[in-house]
Write an enzyme that holds these catalytic residues in place. Sequence first.
Site, PDB file in Angstrom:
ATOM      1  N   MET A  53       0.799  -1.227   0.000  1.00  0.00           N
ATOM      2  CA  MET A  53       0.000   0.000   0.000  1.00  0.00           C
ATOM      3  C   MET A  53       0.835   1.283   0.000  1.00  0.00           C
ATOM      4  SD  MET A  53      -2.853  -1.375  -0.325  1.00  0.00           S
ATOM      5  CE  MET A  53      -3.940   0.046  -0.222  1.00  0.00           C
ATOM      6  N   HIS A  95      -4.279  -4.240  -9.988  1.00  0.00           N
ATOM      7  CA  HIS A  95      -5.324  -3.245  -9.748  1.00  0.00           C
ATOM      8  C   HIS A  95      -6.680  -3.911  -9.974  1.00  0.00           C
ATOM      9  CE1 HIS A  95      -7.527   0.426  -9.508  1.00  0.00           C
ATOM     10  NE2 HIS A  95      -7.933   0.345 -10.759  1.00  0.00           N
ATOM     11  N   ASP A 123       4.905   2.451 -12.936  1.00  0.00           N
ATOM     12  CA  ASP A 123       5.548   3.675 -13.407  1.00  0.00           C
ATOM     13  C   ASP A 123       5.269   4.758 -12.370  1.00  0.00           C
ATOM     14  OD1 ASP A 123       2.891   4.403 -13.829  1.00  0.00           O
ATOM     15  OD2 ASP A 123       3.071   4.546 -16.015  1.00  0.00           O
TER      16      ASP A 123
END
Length: 202
Positions: free
Chosen positions: A91, A110, A142
């Site tokens: 996280m 995700h 990224d």
Amino acid sequence: MTARLVVLVSGAGTNLQALLDACADPAYGAQVVAVGADRDGIEGLARAERAGVATFVLRVEDHHSREDWDAALSEAVAGYRPDVVVLAGFMKLVGSSYLPRLGARTVNTHPALSPSFPGMHGPADALAYGVKVTGATLFVVDDGVDTGPIVAQTAVPVADDDSVESLHERIKTAERGMLVEAVGRMAREGFAVEGRRVRFGG
């Protein structure tokens, strides 16, 4: 050669466990060599310890700045010479020290079909929008939020009576299967990032 995996966790480590289970088969082609976390006392670390895997903890609050923490994380992960780094429910966003050094071999999941519904509330946003299909995405990290080049995706239908919780549980189940399959291919075949495209067989 067996690919070296470093897995970073922040919680229960269910995706980590799926990877540990897969790595028990030599044909999978990968071994988890270390598990890192950003906090102590979590089940993800306990899973690693039960499996005899090295662990490390780097808490942001133990460093002078977020940048110092990011540099320390880069050093710790790089020290295990990973072929692939998996952010498995980790996280924290990695930053300017980490990305140039390890970003191209680091993947994250995700719970939505990117580029739709980025951020912390993918299942809730999908439900609120009324889509009929959502899913999970595995991508190379990224400097954005859930914006990296896509490695794999899996679709999950949205039921008329879904709650956020029921939808998210089905997404997490599909996500685990996708993660294990894709990381195995990355380990066995290699991979290359070419602009927005990720190609197996690097």
